[in-house]
Scaffold this active site. Sequence first.
Site, PDB file in Angstrom:
ATOM      1  N   GLY A 252      -6.620  -5.086   1.469  1.00  0.00           N
ATOM      2  CA  GLY A 252      -5.191  -5.371   1.483  1.00  0.00           C
ATOM      3  C   GLY A 252      -4.355  -4.121   1.267  1.00  0.00           C
ATOM      4  N   ASP A 253      -4.847  -3.210   0.429  1.00  0.00           N
ATOM      5  CA  ASP A 253      -4.141  -1.949   0.203  1.00  0.00           C
ATOM      6  C   ASP A 253      -4.124  -1.111   1.480  1.00  0.00           C
ATOM      7  OD1 ASP A 253      -4.041  -2.819  -2.421  1.00  0.00           O
ATOM      8  OD2 ASP A 253      -5.806  -1.664  -3.009  1.00  0.00           O
TER       9      ASP A 253
END
Length: 311
Positions: A252-253
């Site tokens: 997600g980062d």
Amino acid sequence: MIITVTINPAIDKTAGIETIHPRALNRLTRVEKDVGGKGINVSKAVAALGGSSTACGFLAGSTGRLIEELLREKGITPDFIWVSGETRTNLKLVEPGGHLTEFNEQGPTVTEKELEALRDKLVSYATPGTIFVLAGSGCPGVPEDIYRQLILAVKARGSRVFLDADGPLFAQAIEACPDVVKPNSFELAQYFGLEREPSRQEILTLGRRLLEKGVGLVCVSMGGEGACFLTREGAWFAPSLPVEVRSTVGAGDTMAAAVCYGLDQGKPLEACFRLALAASAGAVTTEGTKPPDRALVSQLEAQVTLTPVGV
């Protein structure tokens, strides 16, 4: 210019394990150590995509000095406020199929004076051409409205803000109207009080409600299902790509980093979304919290299907 803010950085120790046995001996395999924390993960992925960033936040002790050294080795400029104590080390256990169990330390305590020093540092970077990425959890001494405070401070100087947080940090920050937010589907449901996994249509509906609160772009990561992207002009869905999953840590980062990098480079929105899906898919093929190779991201980018959807 991209400035990432990690209030509670860490050394992430990621290890493989066949099955977790509670209250018994567990033997680990493939132990990887990476500098981490959500904002730092964004900086690492931006660098892997070919961009540059400055990483800010709080560091402490020998672990903090190691993080600063590792960031410089990766071509990332560190500019942290130093505090007492010791920066945390987190343990992440990955079972076959990418199933993840995390054990995160609390981190050092931060004082009001140190919080003011961070605000002053960020304001010194704030210009209309700067994108700030506020990402991750707080640590002891950090108020729940810290991201709201920082957003208001840097937006007053014309900067854009990308928010990737959850719980009270996210809820209070939304009131300051960040330009971009990237909740996952669980975090989105949590914010709106939905006690089950939302359907794709519900994700679109809830994303639209964030736009109504003043957010400019909503990116919702949906794990193995893909991602949804919403603006006031439209919404898009992209299914996940068929890749071998080694670790979902930091995926997600990496998606956040790709969107931020694309915006910083002036790419069209749909190009940013394609890059985000490709980079996120590439991230799950790596061990630990390492970003994907740029060549792999380019290869995966050609496979992304981005479809306009109604809300």
